[in-house]
Write an enzyme that holds these catalytic residues in place. Sequence first.
Site, PDB file in Angstrom:
ATOM      1  CD  GLU A   1     -18.307  24.071  78.230  1.00  0.00           C
ATOM      2  OE1 GLU A   1     -18.914  23.182  77.301  1.00  0.00           O
ATOM      3  OE2 GLU A   1     -17.354  23.380  78.757  1.00  0.00           O
ATOM      4  N   GLY A   2     -22.156  28.916  77.768  1.00  0.00           N
ATOM      5  CA  GLY A   2     -23.260  29.299  77.451  1.00  0.00           C
ATOM      6  C   GLY A   2     -24.339  29.638  78.441  1.00  0.00           C
TER       7      GLY A   2
END
Lengths: 247, 380
Positions: free
Chosen positions: B363-364
């Site tokens: 998620e990043g």
Amino acid sequence: MKILVCISNVPDTTTRIAIGPDGKSISTAGIQWIINPWDELALTRALELKDVGRVTEVVVANVGPTLTEATLRKALATGADRALRVNTEPTDAWSVAINLAELIKNEAFDVILCGIESSDHNGSVVGGLLAGILDMNIISSVSGLDIEGDTLKVQREIAGGKELHETSAPVVLVVQKGIALAPRIPSMRGIMMARTKPLLTSDPVSSEPMTATAQLFMPKAKGACRMVDAENAGDLIRLLHEEAKVI
Amino acid sequence: MNFEFTEEQLMIRQAARDFAQRELIVDVLERDEKGIYPTQHVKMLAELGFLGMLVDPQYDGGGMDTVSYVLAMEEISKIDASVSVIMSVNNSLVCYGIQEFGTEEQKQKYLKPLARGETTGAFLLSEPEAGSDATSQKTTAEDKGDHYLVNGTKNWITCGSSAGTYVVIAQTYPEKAHRGINALIVERNSPGISVGPHENKMGLRSSDTNSVMFTDVKVPKENRIGEDGFGFKFAMKTLEGGRIGIAAQALGIAAGAFERSVQYAKERKAFGTLIGNHQAIAFKLADMAVKIENARNLCLKAAWLKDQNQPYGIASAMAKQYAADIAMEVTTEAVQIHGGYGYVKEYHVERLMREAKLTQIYEGTSEIQKIVISRDVLKD
């Protein structure tokens, strides 16, 4: 059937207890309050019986000041239908019982559940007092409850075994571990619904305390354990005689 | 300024703690060891309403605020990040995306069962050659009039095999680059979808991560989320919220390792005294406590901003980057404090260390968060 579960508001069981400056009460600073664990199991069983249609309504009650409302709302979030609070700081078990009895006089409950004791003062008398005041039947040490029609099937713990009773409403049941496997965890929906469930407050009846706390004190800290080598049995005898002064 | 939680927030934290410490702890080591999906636990999460806790009650969710969500994610992650990632993806990527940008029909048909936890969701963005660089989507969603025809491969999909509802990011107009991307709701059992085997991961081994292949998968037009070409913006918006969930997960992993370390320092003796009495260990614990407190405050700030409908993209990037990085540091120190015991599985801290690593990646990545933060810092 309608069940009333009596709820004690007690410090979280992991709290490090400190005695207040008066020497007679617990210091409440920083305490997280919870539903008395036995009452929570009683509530769980009441809700289980409601889930299977044996019980129509589960009501919870507490005798205590405003701060106990958080504990009652937790009970509502767990699934109780409504809550009653008698607005007073209870001074002893008698003041709890006499005020709970007043609630029960005003409304007919079929089964009244009390935890066997509260995890703070361990008094173990409210259930008995309540049955006495109301002249109701009482069964203690209850570890199982089923309802079939109008019959209450009650299981008790006795030395080395179990005892089964059949009784009818109204009755006070003082419950202990085993009444439910584990306390129910409130769901998000339950927490949301608790916002709108009724929590009614009533005034206390006046009563003279029957008991008073003279003093609270902490148990003495355990002394360090002294190890004595096996070959120095003489030292052990000397220490028991001179220091421990037990022989 | 008010640092106090509401009675309801505390109740939710306690509910999550009870669930984690009573139910998840029982077989977490075995599930990690053997890579077993937590079927029963996800069912319980659904019954307790955690899978859709952020969703509006009119769509069968719990209607709770993001602060409560952070508290719950922390407690569950202290014990089992494999379970908390399922909760995070469902809540903050899939449900949030559909609730915020979907049509009423999509909410009725897809959001409600997801919020009730009857099925779970997966968010399909990453590709074999498009991870951090999400603009270079190779998966295509060809416009065929009344439907899209989806082809391509998605990688590293959390809940890739267990989810019933996918939100798929795919390219419709390659010439428009990221402005040509669409987000589509795709049913997992649609013809043409095949799911690869579970990835044999370092951590979070009990949650399923798969690649998902699409071959001429027909997706009705009404399953597109938002306007034509909204997909990239949709993904970025959704990931902003997702970061809060993973930041809280990282926080929980760190806090779980810290709690175990404190307990161990009070039990284990060396050189005639408890190891907590040695400054070498005591100072490690102090450093861990400060880092965790910082991470918690960042997570709660981001959550609070979101709850106040204020911009939270930078706050959530800061929370995610910091919490993930300190989770790695704290869990590594936790293993060190435990010594040899920390290196074996039954003391949990080596598992938490393996789990922490993923929070810096998915998620990043931490580096992507720094890009987000630095762009904001440097903007005119």
